[in-house]
Write a protein that holds these residues in place. Structure first.
Motif, PDB file in Angstrom:
ATOM      1  N   VAL A   6      -1.158   7.253  13.896  1.00  0.00           N
ATOM      2  CA  VAL A   6       0.145   7.603  13.325  1.00  0.00           C
ATOM      3  C   VAL A   6       1.061   8.137  14.416  1.00  0.00           C
ATOM      4  CG1 VAL A   6       1.350   9.173  11.763  1.00  0.00           C
ATOM      5  CG2 VAL A   6      -0.708   7.982  10.985  1.00  0.00           C
ATOM      6  N   LEU A   7       0.539   9.023  15.257  1.00  0.00           N
ATOM      7  CA  LEU A   7       1.328   9.624  16.342  1.00  0.00           C
ATOM      8  C   LEU A   7       1.827   8.553  17.314  1.00  0.00           C
ATOM      9  CD1 LEU A   7       2.247  12.281  17.824  1.00  0.00           C
ATOM     10  CD2 LEU A   7       0.097  12.120  19.085  1.00  0.00           C
TER      11      LEU A   7
ATOM     12  N   GLY B 174       0.902  -1.549  13.241  1.00  0.00           N
ATOM     13  CA  GLY B 174       0.025  -0.423  13.531  1.00  0.00           C
ATOM     14  C   GLY B 174      -1.413  -0.734  13.160  1.00  0.00           C
ATOM     15  N   ASP B 175      -2.341  -0.437  14.052  1.00  0.00           N
ATOM     16  CA  ASP B 175      -3.758  -0.696  13.820  1.00  0.00           C
ATOM     17  C   ASP B 175      -4.364   0.352  12.889  1.00  0.00           C
ATOM     18  OD1 ASP B 175      -5.552  -2.681  14.485  1.00  0.00           O
ATOM     19  OD2 ASP B 175      -5.682  -2.106  16.594  1.00  0.00           O
ATOM     20  N   LEU B 176      -5.162  -0.114  11.938  1.00  0.00           N
ATOM     21  CA  LEU B 176      -5.981   0.802  11.140  1.00  0.00           C
ATOM     22  C   LEU B 176      -7.288   1.018  11.891  1.00  0.00           C
ATOM     23  CD1 LEU B 176      -5.460  -0.532   7.489  1.00  0.00           C
ATOM     24  CD2 LEU B 176      -4.623   1.612   8.460  1.00  0.00           C
TER      25      LEU B 176
ATOM     26  N   LYS C 152       4.717   5.053   6.048  1.00  0.00           N
ATOM     27  CA  LYS C 152       5.632   6.140   5.659  1.00  0.00           C
ATOM     28  C   LYS C 152       5.851   7.152   6.782  1.00  0.00           C
ATOM     29  CE  LYS C 152       5.297   7.931   1.511  1.00  0.00           C
ATOM     30  NZ  LYS C 152       6.605   7.567   0.940  1.00  0.00           N
ATOM     31  N   GLU C 153       4.794   7.542   7.484  1.00  0.00           N
ATOM     32  CA  GLU C 153       4.916   8.578   8.508  1.00  0.00           C
ATOM     33  C   GLU C 153       5.315   8.015   9.868  1.00  0.00           C
ATOM     34  OE1 GLU C 153       1.543  11.265   8.662  1.00  0.00           O
ATOM     35  OE2 GLU C 153       1.123  10.901   6.526  1.00  0.00           O
TER      36      GLU C 153
ATOM     37  N   ALA D 142       4.374   5.998  15.647  1.00  0.00           N
ATOM     38  CA  ALA D 142       5.704   6.572  15.454  1.00  0.00           C
ATOM     39  C   ALA D 142       6.490   6.568  16.756  1.00  0.00           C
ATOM     40  CB  ALA D 142       5.584   7.995  14.908  1.00  0.00           C
ATOM     41  N   ALA D 143       5.818   6.838  17.864  1.00  0.00           N
ATOM     42  CA  ALA D 143       6.492   6.827  19.160  1.00  0.00           C
ATOM     43  C   ALA D 143       7.004   5.426  19.495  1.00  0.00           C
ATOM     44  CB  ALA D 143       5.531   7.308  20.244  1.00  0.00           C
ATOM     45  N   VAL D 144       6.195   4.407  19.249  1.00  0.00           N
ATOM     46  CA  VAL D 144       6.604   3.028  19.537  1.00  0.00           C
ATOM     47  C   VAL D 144       7.774   2.615  18.655  1.00  0.00           C
ATOM     48  CG1 VAL D 144       5.867   0.618  19.440  1.00  0.00           C
ATOM     49  CG2 VAL D 144       4.350   2.342  20.414  1.00  0.00           C
TER      50      VAL D 144
END
Length: 298
Positions: free
Chosen positions: A99-100, A116-118, A139-140, A103-105
């Protein structure tokens, strides 16, 4: 009586410009536009026969460089575990970390579709866990889509995510999260293994995935999967017959040390550039030539 001709010429010029602008906004690599690339754009590219590139990214600054370069899709991969977090495999990577990084990307880009990879342990329990995890990335972090590993075994997870409105990029062949059981070996060799990979590919398409990564798969098999599927295939170590290609950016730009997989092509040697710069800085400090007057305030 020359005015209509002049107007016609001007109109033709404007029409040509509009056509060029429309074409630029349509193509994936290097295209222009005021919106992000969408999963629909990815599907249309397959219909046009347009190949496209995907790179990994894990931070805002690197992502902004790739976005400016026109890279249409970026994967915030759990490969960050190997490339940036110091792990030997992707297995220890957590959802909080993904998540961190995701969000930056997202913050560092304006056009690219961000996937985003799970990470391992965030969807294996079943569809409900997968939905909770994917919701966090959407969402985040603000990603457009998520990626998860597995073919037939992940059918239910993919279907629930897609039904909930979350686009999914699937990943079959070599699946790094399964390193403890699968190892790092070519997948799909032999008739039985090839048939299983084809079943996996059809299963993720049936579940609603908008694209599928084929990792370390024989080139002939990857080309056959690409021919059979209606959704785009993204190759990594899978030959030239896929619809798209992806590389881990630290590998492709020569930042990763040690031995590289055969399928990696280096487009730069950043490790050497960074090492030389660090040594030059150290020598200036030790020799007293940095900082100088122009680097000082009074």
């Amino acid at each position: 009586m020359t005015q209509p001709t002049e107007l016609s010429a001007a109109q033709n010029t404007q029409n040509q410009q509009n056509s060029q602008n429309a074409q630029q906004s349509t193509v994936l690599y290097g295209g222009k536009g005021s919106r992000r690339v969408s999963v629909r754009d990815i599907g249309l590219a397959k219909e046009r026969g347009e190949k496209w590139p995907m790179l990994t990214a894990y931070d805002a600054m690197t992502a902004s460089v790739f976005d400016e370069a026109g890279i249409p899709v970026m994967l915030v991969g759990d490969s960050a575990g190997n490339c940036h977090l110091g792990y030997d495999t992707t297995v220890p990577v957590t959802l909080d970390q993904m998540v961190l990084l995701s969000a930056a990307v997202v913050r560092g880009t304006s056009r690219a579709l961000i996937v985003g990879d799970l990470p391992f342990g965030s969807y294996q329990e079943g569809p409900t866990q997968a939905l909770r995890s994917a919701m966090r990335l959407v969402k985040e972090a603000g990603v457009t889509a998520v990626k998860l590993e597995g073919g037939e075994r992940s059918h239910a997870q993919i279907k629930l995510l897609v039904d909930a409105g979350i686009p999914v990029m699937a990943h079959i062949g070599l699946t790094p999260q399964s390193v403890n059981t699968q190892g790092y070996r070519v997948q799909g060799r032999g008739e039985e293994a090839a048939q299983q990979l084809l079943r996996d590919a059809k299963a993720v398409q049936d579940a609603g995935a908008f694209a599928v990564v084929l990792e370390l798969v024989p080139a002939e098999l990857a080309a056959e999967v690409t021919r059979v599927l209606q959704i785009p295939t993204v190759g990594i170590g899978a030959g030239a017959g896929t619809d798209a290609q992806v590389l881990v950016w630290t590998d492709a730009l020569g930042l990763t040390g040690g031995r590289m997989p055969r399928f990696v092509k280096k487009y730069a040697e950043l490790r050497g550039v960074m090492s030389d710069a660090a040594k030059a800085f150290a020598e200036d400090v030790i020799g007293g030539t940095f900082p100088q007057e122009e680097h000082s305030v009074h």
